[in-house]
Design a protein around this motif. Structure first.
Motif, mmCIF file in Angstrom:
data_model
loop_
_atom_site.group_PDB
_atom_site.id
_atom_site.type_symbol
_atom_site.label_atom_id
_atom_site.label_comp_id
_atom_site.label_asym_id
_atom_site.label_seq_id
_atom_site.Cartn_x
_atom_site.Cartn_y
_atom_site.Cartn_z
ATOM 1 N N TYR A 96 0.837 -1.196 0.000
ATOM 2 C CA TYR A 96 0.000 0.000 0.000
ATOM 3 C C TYR A 96 0.870 1.243 0.000
ATOM 4 C CZ TYR A 96 -2.653 -3.652 2.479
ATOM 5 O OH TYR A 96 -3.228 -4.836 2.871
ATOM 6 N N TYR A 121 0.305 5.127 1.233
ATOM 7 C CA TYR A 121 -0.552 6.071 1.934
ATOM 8 C C TYR A 121 0.088 7.459 1.889
ATOM 9 C CZ TYR A 121 -3.668 2.619 4.132
ATOM 10 O OH TYR A 121 -4.615 1.645 4.368
ATOM 11 N N SER A 160 -3.706 -10.437 1.532
ATOM 12 C CA SER A 160 -4.977 -9.757 1.618
ATOM 13 C C SER A 160 -6.075 -10.719 2.043
ATOM 14 C CB SER A 160 -5.299 -9.152 0.253
ATOM 15 O OG SER A 160 -6.473 -8.410 0.319
ATOM 16 N N LEU A 204 -0.925 -3.913 9.205
ATOM 17 C CA LEU A 204 -0.086 -3.274 8.197
ATOM 18 C C LEU A 204 1.254 -2.961 8.823
ATOM 19 C CD1 LEU A 204 -2.797 -2.935 6.727
ATOM 20 C CD2 LEU A 204 -2.002 -0.675 5.996
ATOM 21 N N TYR A 241 -13.309 -4.621 10.850
ATOM 22 C CA TYR A 241 -11.976 -4.714 11.444
ATOM 23 C C TYR A 241 -11.555 -3.315 11.881
ATOM 24 C CZ TYR A 241 -6.919 -5.368 11.769
ATOM 25 O OH TYR A 241 -5.619 -5.393 12.206
ATOM 26 N N SER A 274 -10.513 -6.422 1.339
ATOM 27 C CA SER A 274 -9.683 -7.235 2.218
ATOM 28 C C SER A 274 -9.220 -6.410 3.409
ATOM 29 C CB SER A 274 -8.472 -7.701 1.441
ATOM 30 O OG SER A 274 -7.760 -6.568 0.981
ATOM 31 N N TYR A 275 -8.703 -7.117 4.379
ATOM 32 C CA TYR A 275 -8.030 -6.410 5.461
ATOM 33 C C TYR A 275 -6.928 -5.565 4.853
ATOM 34 C CZ TYR A 275 -10.181 -9.746 8.657
ATOM 35 O OH TYR A 275 -11.065 -10.497 9.366
ATOM 36 N N GLY A 276 -6.724 -4.427 5.426
ATOM 37 C CA GLY A 276 -5.617 -3.601 4.971
ATOM 38 C C GLY A 276 -6.044 -2.352 4.268
ATOM 39 N N LYS A 277 -7.183 -2.349 3.590
ATOM 40 C CA LYS A 277 -7.626 -1.084 3.022
ATOM 41 C C LYS A 277 -8.310 -0.327 4.151
ATOM 42 C CE LYS A 277 -10.356 1.301 -0.371
ATOM 43 N NZ LYS A 277 -11.409 1.228 -1.402
ATOM 44 N N LEU A 278 -7.518 0.387 4.896
ATOM 45 C CA LEU A 278 -8.006 1.044 6.091
ATOM 46 C C LEU A 278 -8.312 2.512 5.861
ATOM 47 C CD1 LEU A 278 -5.456 -0.429 8.656
ATOM 48 C CD2 LEU A 278 -7.815 -1.158 8.297
ATOM 49 N N PHE A 287 -8.445 5.832 8.035
ATOM 50 C CA PHE A 287 -7.942 6.280 9.323
ATOM 51 C C PHE A 287 -8.709 7.494 9.825
ATOM 52 C CE2 PHE A 287 -4.053 3.924 10.254
ATOM 53 C CZ PHE A 287 -3.793 3.310 9.040
ATOM 54 N N GLY A 288 -8.770 7.609 11.139
ATOM 55 C CA GLY A 288 -9.251 8.832 11.759
ATOM 56 C C GLY A 288 -8.182 9.911 11.690
#
Lengths: 117, 114
Positions: free
Chosen positions: A33, A35, A98, A106, B32, B98-102, B104-105
């Motif tokens: 990823y 970010y 994934s 992460l 999650y 999937s897990y991981g595409k987060l 965030f606050g």
């Protein structure tokens, strides 16, 4: 084990110039990823790769940003031309696979801090 | 898409006190919810996470609670220490991914005074 490696750590450029960031994920991690973290804000996902395929790039400004992950390992993120608002820390992260049950963490790199003047 | 709101933006406590950080999310399908700690100039690191089939999880001085009905979750740190000072981010995973595409606050700057 070695962590996520990123370079360069710091980069200062003039607006309209180009810049590229490199990321080497943890060995064996299928998902990578990028970010963007603007000062005082939470990280925002730009692009997600599963092996060498793009899973999500909905928030990537495609008119100026591009990313690739050759051979499903290293990745590069490019900005061309840069704008003032691109000043941020670009964080690369990886995760084992994934959607794997009980695996959601992460692992972030130290980040590449970009300043656009 | 998912939207995560985090409060407060800054929190100052005395050493030994408790600290609570709250987050709300918008997508009822999120399943999650991790919390990351980021020290100044360092990378974010996972400190605790919770999945939607669990209401509470504890790890030593850190605990997280989840209220799916109200779509909010909270981080609780007890017996705070100066080394707990950092920026804390909550996050939520989105529907169908999937897990991981987060998402965030905005982060909470926690300062623990000796």
């Amino acid at each position: 084990e070695a962590g996520v490696a990123q370079s360069p750590r710091y980069k200062i450029i003039e607006k309209r110039q180009s810049v590229a960031f490199w990321c080497n994920p943890i060995s064996g991690h299928a998902t990578l990823y990028w970010y963007q973290q603007i000062l005082g804000q939470g990280p925002k996902l730009l692009i997600q790769f599963q092996n060498n395929g793009v899973v999500d790039d909905s928030q990537l400004p495609k008119d100026r940003f591009s990313a690739e992950r050759l051979k499903g390992v290293d990745s590069t993120l490019k900005i061309q031309p840069a704008k003032l608002e691109d000043s941020a820390v670009y964080l690369c992260a990886s995760s084992p696979r994934s959607g794997t049950p009980n695996t959601g963490e992460l692992f972030f790199g130290e980040g590449s801090r970009l300043t656009v003047l | 898409g998912e939207n995560v709101e985090q409060h407060p933006s800054t929190l100052s406590v005395q050493e030994g006190d408790s600290a609570v950080i709250k987050c709300t999310y918008s997508d009822s399908a999120s399943n999650y919810f991790p919390w990351y700690k980021q020290e100044l100039g360092k990378r974010p690191q996972l400190i605790i996470d919770i999945r939607s089939n669990v209401g509470e999880k504890k790890d030593q001085r850190i605990a997280v609670t989840l209220n799916k009905t109200a779509k909010h979750f909270s981080l609780h740190i007890t017996e705070t220490q100066p080394e707990d000072s950092a920026v804390y981010f909550c996050a939520a995973s989105e529907r169908g991914t999937s897990y991981g595409k987060l998402t965030f606050g905005q982060g909470t700057i926690l300062t623990v005074h000796p």
